[in-house]
Design an enzyme around this catalytic site. Structure first.
Site, PDB file in Angstrom:
ATOM      1  N   LYS A   1      55.192  20.374  29.656  1.00  0.00           N
ATOM      2  CA  LYS A   1      53.972  21.125  29.974  1.00  0.00           C
ATOM      3  C   LYS A   1      53.798  21.446  31.461  1.00  0.00           C
ATOM      4  O   LYS A   1      54.161  20.665  32.335  1.00  0.00           O
ATOM      5  CB  LYS A   1      52.743  20.339  29.500  1.00  0.00           C
ATOM      6  CG  LYS A   1      52.583  20.277  27.991  1.00  0.00           C
ATOM      7  CD  LYS A   1      52.351  21.628  27.331  1.00  0.00           C
ATOM      8  CE  LYS A   1      50.959  22.131  27.532  1.00  0.00           C
ATOM      9  NZ  LYS A   1      49.950  21.557  26.657  1.00  0.00           N
TER      10      LYS A   1
ATOM     11  N   HIS B   1      40.532  45.373  23.725  1.00  0.00           N
ATOM     12  CA  HIS B   1      40.460  44.488  22.536  1.00  0.00           C
ATOM     13  C   HIS B   1      41.601  43.473  22.521  1.00  0.00           C
ATOM     14  O   HIS B   1      42.020  43.017  21.461  1.00  0.00           O
ATOM     15  CB  HIS B   1      40.499  45.297  21.231  1.00  0.00           C
ATOM     16  CG  HIS B   1      39.550  46.451  21.199  1.00  0.00           C
ATOM     17  ND1 HIS B   1      38.276  46.352  20.711  1.00  0.00           N
ATOM     18  CD2 HIS B   1      39.690  47.732  21.633  1.00  0.00           C
ATOM     19  CE1 HIS B   1      37.664  47.531  20.820  1.00  0.00           C
ATOM     20  NE2 HIS B   1      38.500  48.372  21.388  1.00  0.00           N
TER      21      HIS B   1
ATOM     22  N   SER C   1      51.526  17.109  31.565  1.00  0.00           N
ATOM     23  CA  SER C   1      50.826  16.394  30.508  1.00  0.00           C
ATOM     24  C   SER C   1      51.309  14.951  30.518  1.00  0.00           C
ATOM     25  O   SER C   1      52.449  14.676  30.891  1.00  0.00           O
ATOM     26  CB  SER C   1      51.139  17.058  29.168  1.00  0.00           C
ATOM     27  OG  SER C   1      51.028  16.109  28.125  1.00  0.00           O
TER      28      SER C   1
ATOM     29  N   GLU D   1      41.474  26.764  34.570  1.00  0.00           N
ATOM     30  CA  GLU D   1      40.576  26.314  33.495  1.00  0.00           C
ATOM     31  C   GLU D   1      39.302  25.707  34.068  1.00  0.00           C
ATOM     32  O   GLU D   1      38.202  25.901  33.547  1.00  0.00           O
ATOM     33  CB  GLU D   1      41.288  25.281  32.613  1.00  0.00           C
ATOM     34  CG  GLU D   1      42.396  25.881  31.758  1.00  0.00           C
ATOM     35  CD  GLU D   1      43.301  24.803  31.176  1.00  0.00           C
ATOM     36  OE1 GLU D   1      42.797  23.907  30.493  1.00  0.00           O
ATOM     37  OE2 GLU D   1      44.525  24.855  31.432  1.00  0.00           O
TER      38      GLU D   1
END
Ligand code: ARG
Length: 457
Positions: free
Chosen positions: A283, A156, A277, A290
Site C-alpha cells: 500500500k 458524471h 499500511s 484524505e
C-alpha cells in the site's frame, strides 16, 4: 483569589464555575493583540488628557515588558486567570501598582475582546491569504509542467472530452484565486475598530476613537457602540470564506485520491506525502489528501457552530459570545495546515502522462469532434451528433475504436466522411482545436497560466 471584577459580589466563585467560565486556555493566543490594543488605549487616554503622560509612558513600558517577557519565555500565562485580558491587567498591576489600575479607564472587556479578535483575525487572514497564494503558485507551476499532457476530461465521472492536464489543474488555481479575493473582501469589514464602544453604550470620558483606530491600523470605527460589541459577523464571514476554501481543497483532494488509485494511475504522490499500511505491504495511501477532505467537515462545523451560537443572543454582549473563539481558531489552524500540505503535496506530485493518454484513448472521448467534423462538411449539428453516436455504437458492438475504423466503414455511416477524418479525431488535435477563450487548447492554458501569474505578483 478574588477577581479583578470583585464589586457587587466578593468575586469568589466556585472552582467548578471558574473552570467553566474561564477562556484563558484558548484566548491566551491573543496575548500580543491584547497588549498592542492596550498600548494604543493608554496612548489615547493620555493624548486626551484622561491620564497623565507619565502614567501612559509607565503603562506602555510596562505592557512592552510583559510582551517581551512572554515572548522570551521568562513569563508564562497564569492559567488560573479568567481570560487573557484579566491576566495582562493583573500582571501589569502587580508590576506597576496603582498606575496599572488606570489602564481600564474608558473601556470594557466587551470592546476589548472584540478588538483583540479583530486584530488577531486580521493577522490570520493575511497569513491564510499568503499560504493560499503559495498553493495557487504550486498548482500553476504544475499546470505549466503538464500543459501538453492529454487526459480525459470527465462529466458524471464518465470520460467526456480530451483535455490538457494543465487545464484541469488551472481550474483549481482560479477557485483559489476567488478564495483570496473573498478573504480580501472579508478583511474590509473585519478591519473596523470596536474599541471605545465600551460596555455597550459608549463612555462619558472624552475619548478619541479615531486616534486609537489609526494607531492600530484600522480603516474606520464601528459607528454604533451596541453593534460594535455585539458584532461577530467578521468571524462568521471568515468561517464562511474558509469553508468555501476547504470545499475547493476537498474537491481537489478527492481528485488526487482518485488519480492515485490503481483504477486511474494518473498521478504519483511523493513518498513523503503518503503512508503505508500496517498489514498490506503493497500500500501507498494518499492520507494527506484524505485528511484535507476530512478536515473540511470540521471547518463547516465551526461555521455552523458559531451561526447557531449567535442566532438567539439579545443585544449587546452575552457570555455566549466567548464561544466564538475555539471554532474560529480551529478553522484558521486547520486551513493553514491544509494549505501548507497542499502546496508541498502538489509541488512534489508527478503525473503519469502515459496512463492519462491511454485512458483518453478509451471511452470515445473524441465523439464530439467526430460530430464537429461532419458539421464542417455541411451537416447540421444535431444530425452530425446522431451519426457520430451511431458510429460509436457500432464500434462498441464490434470492439473497435474511432481511430481504427476504415474509411469504407466510416462511409457506411455518411458519405461525407473522408481521409481527413483521422486528423479530426486525433486526441492531441482535439485539444489543440479548443481555442475558444478559456478552453483547453495549449495556447489557452498558457494564457491562463500567465493571467494567474500576473495576479499573484
Ligand atoms: N472572555 C470573554 C470573551 O471571550 C471576555 C469578555 C468578557 N466580558 C464580560 N463582560 N464578561 O468573550
Amino acid at each position: 483569589m478574588a477577581k479583578l471584577w470583585a464589586g457587587r459580589t466578593d468575586g469568589i466563585t466556585s472552582k467548578l464555575a471558574d473552570d467553566f467560565n474561564s477562556s484563558i486556555h484558548f484566548d491566551c493566543r491573543m496575548y500580543k493583540q491584547d497588549i498592542t490594543g492596550s498600548m494604543a488605549h493608554a496612548a489615547m487616554l493620555s493624548q486626551q488628557g484622561i491620564i497623565s503622560e507619565d502614567d501612559a509612558d509607565t503603562l506602555i513600558n510596562g505592557l512592552q515588558a510583559i510582551l517581551f517577557d512572554l515572548e522570551a519565555g521568562t513569563l508564562s500565562v497564569d492559567m488560573d486567570c479568567e481570560d487573557i485580558h484579566m491576566f495582562i491587567e493583573q500582571e501589569l498591576t502587580d508590576r506597576l501598582g496603582d498606575v496599572g489600575k488606570k489602564l481600564h479607564t474608558a473601556r470594557s472587556r466587551n470592546d476589548q475582546v472584540a478588538l483583540d479578535m479583530r486584530l488577531y483575525l486580521r493577522d490570520e487572514t493575511d497569513e491564510i491569504s499568503a499560504l493560499t497564494k503559495a498553493v495557487v503558485k504550486a498548482v500553476t507551476d504544475k499546470a505549466e509542467e503538464y500543459a501538453e499532457a492529454i487526459m480525459p476530461g470527465y462529466t458524471h465521472l464518465q470520460r467526456a472530452q480530451p483535455i490538457s492536464f494543465g487545464h484541469q489543474l488551472m481550474a483549481y488555481a482560479f477557485m483559489l484565486l476567488r478564495d483570496i479575493d473573498r478573504l480580501a473582501d472579508c478583511r474590509k469589514r473585519l478591519n473596523i475598530s470596536p474599541i471605545g464602544c465600551c460596555a455597550l453604550a459608549g463612555t462619558t470620558y472624552n475619548t478619541d476613537r479615531y486616534f486609537e483606530a489609526k494607531e492600530l491600523g484600522f480603516d474606520g470605527i464601528c459607528q454604533n457602540s451596541i453593534d460594535g460589541v455585539s458584532d461577530r459577523d467578521f468571524c462568521v464571514e471568515l468561517l464562511s470564506d474558509l469553508s468555501m476554501m476547504m470545499m475547493h481543497l476537498s474537491r481537489f483532494s478527492e481528485e488526487i485520491i482518485l488519480w492515485c488509485s490503481w483504477e486511474f494511475k494518473f498521478v504519483e504522490l511523493s513518498d513523503s506525502f503518503t503512508t503505508g499500511s500496517s498489514i498490506m505491504p503493497q500500500k501507498k495511501n494518499p492520507d494527506m489528501a484524505e485528511l484535507v477532505r476530512g478536515k473540511t467537515g470540521r471547518v463547516y462545523g465551526d461555521l455552523m457552530g458559531l451561526l447557531t451560537v449567535l442566532k438567539g443572543i439579545p443585544l449587546a454582549y452575552n457570555k455566549d459570545m466567548q464561544e466564538d473563539k475555539e471554532g474560529v481558531f480551529d478553522a484558521c489552524d486547520t486551513v493553514k495546515m491544509c494549505l501548507k500540505i497542499m502546496a508541498e503535496m502538489v509541488s512534489s506530485m508527478k503525473a503519469n502522462t502515459e496512463n492519462m493518454y491511454k485512458a483518453a484513448q478509451k471511452g470515445f472521448i473524441n465523439a464530439t469532434d467526430l460530430a464537429d467534423y461532419l458539421v464542417g462538411k455541411g451537416l447540421p449539428f444535431r444530425s452530425a451528433y446522431k451519426i457520430s453516436g451511431q458510429t460509436v455504437s457500432a464500434c462498441i458492438s464490434s470492439g473497435k475504436v474511432l481511430e481504427t475504423l476504415t474509411l469504407d466503414e466510416y462511409k457506411a455511416f455518411s458519405p461525407l466522411f473522408d481521409n481527413d477524418v483521422y486528423e479530426a479525431i486525433d486526441l492531441k488535435k482535439c485539444v489543440e482545436k479548443r481555442t475558444s477563450e478559456g478552453g483547453t487548447s495549449f495556447g489557452s492554458v498558457r494564457k491562463q497560466i500567465s493571467t494567474v501569474r500576473s495576479k499573484l505578483s
